[in-house]
Design a protein around this motif. Sequence first.
Motif, PDB file in Angstrom:
ATOM      1  N   GLU A 259       7.718   0.178  -0.093  1.00 26.53           N
ATOM      2  CA  GLU A 259       6.576   0.500   0.757  1.00 26.53           C
ATOM      3  C   GLU A 259       5.310  -0.171   0.239  1.00 26.53           C
ATOM      4  O   GLU A 259       4.455  -0.579   1.008  1.00 26.53           O
ATOM      5  N   HIS A 260       5.194  -0.258  -1.077  1.00 24.78           N
ATOM      6  CA  HIS A 260       4.022  -0.859  -1.709  1.00 24.78           C
ATOM      7  C   HIS A 260       4.430  -2.164  -2.382  1.00 24.78           C
ATOM      8  O   HIS A 260       5.523  -2.261  -2.944  1.00 24.78           O
ATOM      9  N   ASP A 261       3.552  -3.127  -2.336  1.00 22.93           N
ATOM     10  CA  ASP A 261       3.856  -4.411  -2.965  1.00 22.93           C
ATOM     11  C   ASP A 261       3.391  -4.472  -4.415  1.00 22.93           C
ATOM     12  O   ASP A 261       3.745  -5.389  -5.147  1.00 22.93           O
ATOM     13  N   SER A 262       2.583  -3.502  -4.830  1.00 24.43           N
ATOM     14  CA  SER A 262       2.059  -3.483  -6.202  1.00 24.43           C
ATOM     15  C   SER A 262       1.642  -2.050  -6.533  1.00 24.43           C
ATOM     16  O   SER A 262       1.727  -1.147  -5.698  1.00 24.43           O
ATOM     17  N   GLU A 263       1.201  -1.828  -7.757  1.00 22.63           N
ATOM     18  CA  GLU A 263       0.751  -0.499  -8.160  1.00 22.63           C
ATOM     19  C   GLU A 263      -0.453  -0.062  -7.323  1.00 22.63           C
ATOM     20  O   GLU A 263      -1.275  -0.895  -6.940  1.00 22.63           O
ATOM     21  N   PRO A 264      -0.565   1.265  -7.076  1.00 25.18           N
ATOM     22  CA  PRO A 264       0.391   2.324  -7.429  1.00 25.18           C
ATOM     23  C   PRO A 264       1.525   2.408  -6.411  1.00 25.18           C
ATOM     24  O   PRO A 264       1.325   2.194  -5.228  1.00 25.18           O
ATOM     25  N   TYR A 265       2.723   2.717  -6.927  1.00 20.27           N
ATOM     26  CA  TYR A 265       3.895   2.886  -6.071  1.00 20.27           C
ATOM     27  C   TYR A 265       4.052   4.360  -5.687  1.00 20.27           C
ATOM     28  O   TYR A 265       3.475   5.244  -6.320  1.00 20.27           O
TER      29      TYR A 265
ATOM     30  N   LEU B  99      -1.625  -8.835   3.943  1.00 23.19           N
ATOM     31  CA  LEU B  99      -2.140  -8.022   5.052  1.00 23.19           C
ATOM     32  C   LEU B  99      -3.043  -6.911   4.536  1.00 23.19           C
ATOM     33  O   LEU B  99      -4.097  -6.627   5.122  1.00 23.19           O
ATOM     34  N   ARG B 100      -2.661  -6.286   3.436  1.00 22.55           N
ATOM     35  CA  ARG B 100      -3.485  -5.210   2.877  1.00 22.55           C
ATOM     36  C   ARG B 100      -4.780  -5.757   2.297  1.00 22.55           C
ATOM     37  O   ARG B 100      -5.838  -5.137   2.416  1.00 22.55           O
ATOM     38  N   LEU B 101      -4.697  -6.902   1.670  1.00 19.98           N
ATOM     39  CA  LEU B 101      -5.903  -7.516   1.118  1.00 19.98           C
ATOM     40  C   LEU B 101      -6.912  -7.820   2.224  1.00 19.98           C
ATOM     41  O   LEU B 101      -8.121  -7.648   2.044  1.00 19.98           O
ATOM     42  N   LEU B 102      -6.410  -8.238   3.369  1.00 19.89           N
ATOM     43  CA  LEU B 102      -7.278  -8.585   4.493  1.00 19.89           C
ATOM     44  C   LEU B 102      -7.712  -7.358   5.296  1.00 19.89           C
ATOM     45  O   LEU B 102      -8.537  -7.478   6.213  1.00 19.89           O
ATOM     46  N   GLY B 103      -7.157  -6.191   4.970  1.00 15.06           N
ATOM     47  CA  GLY B 103      -7.488  -5.000   5.726  1.00 15.06           C
ATOM     48  C   GLY B 103      -6.725  -4.886   7.021  1.00 15.06           C
ATOM     49  O   GLY B 103      -7.073  -4.068   7.888  1.00 15.06           O
TER      50      GLY B 103
ATOM     51  N   ALA C 293      -3.506  -4.069   7.133  1.00 14.17           N
ATOM     52  CA  ALA C 293      -2.501  -3.038   6.935  1.00 14.17           C
ATOM     53  C   ALA C 293      -2.962  -2.152   5.787  1.00 14.17           C
ATOM     54  O   ALA C 293      -3.756  -2.579   4.936  1.00 14.17           O
ATOM     55  N   THR C 294      -2.484  -0.942   5.759  1.00 14.39           N
ATOM     56  CA  THR C 294      -2.837  -0.011   4.685  1.00 14.39           C
ATOM     57  C   THR C 294      -1.561   0.504   4.042  1.00 14.39           C
ATOM     58  O   THR C 294      -0.483   0.493   4.654  1.00 14.39           O
ATOM     59  N   ALA C 295      -1.684   0.960   2.814  1.00 11.11           N
ATOM     60  CA  ALA C 295      -0.541   1.552   2.137  1.00 11.11           C
ATOM     61  C   ALA C 295      -0.120   2.813   2.886  1.00 11.11           C
ATOM     62  O   ALA C 295      -0.956   3.553   3.408  1.00 11.11           O
ATOM     63  N   THR C 296       1.183   3.065   2.922  1.00  8.69           N
ATOM     64  CA  THR C 296       1.683   4.169   3.736  1.00  8.69           C
ATOM     65  C   THR C 296       1.576   5.523   3.056  1.00  8.69           C
ATOM     66  O   THR C 296       1.674   6.545   3.719  1.00  8.69           O
ATOM     67  N   GLU C 297       1.396   5.541   1.761  1.00 14.31           N
ATOM     68  CA  GLU C 297       1.353   6.823   1.058  1.00 14.31           C
ATOM     69  C   GLU C 297       0.542   6.667  -0.212  1.00 14.31           C
ATOM     70  O   GLU C 297       0.744   5.741  -0.982  1.00 14.31           O
ATOM     71  N   THR C 298      -0.376   7.596  -0.426  1.00 16.70           N
ATOM     72  CA  THR C 298      -1.139   7.580  -1.664  1.00 16.70           C
ATOM     73  C   THR C 298      -0.239   8.022  -2.808  1.00 16.70           C
ATOM     74  O   THR C 298       0.463   9.014  -2.702  1.00 16.70           O
ATOM     75  N   SER C 299      -0.262   7.297  -3.899  1.00 15.49           N
ATOM     76  CA  SER C 299       0.604   7.638  -5.021  1.00 15.49           C
ATOM     77  C   SER C 299       0.006   7.103  -6.303  1.00 15.49           C
ATOM     78  O   SER C 299      -0.990   6.400  -6.298  1.00 15.49           O
ATOM     79  N   ALA C 300       0.668   7.456  -7.413  1.00 17.97           N
ATOM     80  CA  ALA C 300       0.120   7.040  -8.694  1.00 17.97           C
ATOM     81  C   ALA C 300       1.195   6.570  -9.657  1.00 17.97           C
ATOM     82  O   ALA C 300       0.967   6.535 -10.862  1.00 17.97           O
TER      83      ALA C 300
END
Length: 361
Positions: free
Chosen positions: A120-126, A80-84, A86-93
Amino acid sequence: MVVAGQIFGTVGAISSFPRRLLAKEVERQGGHLRRGVTRQTACVVFGRGLLAKATEADIQARVEREAGESRRLLSENGLLRLLGLATATETSALTRQSLIDQSSLPPRLFHLLSLFDAFEHDSEPYSFRDLILARKYAGLVASGAGWSAIVRSVHRSGQIASLTALSLHHKGNDAIYARRAEGLSELDGQLLLDLDAPDELALEELFAEAEAAEEAGDYDEAAAIYRRYLAIDRTDSVAAFNRANCLRAAGRETEAVHDYVRALKLDPAFAEAWFNLAGLVGTRGHVNAARRHLTKAIALDGEYADAVFNLAKLEFDAGDLGEARRWWIRYLELDRDSEWARTAERGVHFVNLHLRSKTVG
């Protein structure tokens, strides 16, 4: 990663978004979404529906097999995120290794939990919330919970981020519980965005049933189930291909040809279908057709070693030793170590001796 030109294969039903809408969006962006996995599949999407159909050991083996083929593995949210969509819920590193180190989760389990969207994230960054979840999951694993039980339970809870505020416990079964003021209660609720239409779920069930019959060697039954599936979804090239394979294994070769052709009409770039059709028509004496089909398979997939070897053998049997030598040499560029490679080396040696004897004569 760009979507254009990529083939995405799904393993297990997708529960977080309607499949038909996903397929349409992938096509809009220039890619293709297919059930199952073929040689040309670049990305494998693991649907959460697989959790209800397969054991942990079977899922882990499938994940390892697909990763070993150098395919990119995606979760439902990852797609979903790759297709745009859905977006990640929180910016992180936070890195994957950082979460593993700070939570003490085994890397293999961390990967599986990520692949089935337990974070929340499926891959880096978490995110920092992902770190909190990783620590909670590590505690559950230490108490005897399996990773699949964790995934199934957290997806019944609603928003995964809400779990960071709960005390999670495992009671010796497949359920995860939260400690609230009134005591322990199971994580309840519906699957996230459970929008799949009944007919789509029925298709997933039929496809899985057909695959199981095929794997068990009940080829007539598998072909019958694939036929029912194709009566509902006439656009699935993989189902047509699989049915053709079952028909061929059951000795119903004329019908198999029909379904290989059907698969290729639906997906002209289906290299495996060209290859299998070549093998079938070749055994029936249609050498020129087999040559065309093998050549097409190689044009679509230049590293298709089996197709290269079979074309070399076909040319050798047809008496075109120069072409046989050329394709055997190409095969040896792809495979130097197998028994087939030894056969190719002997073929090249034989042709060299034959051509040398003709020159000397």
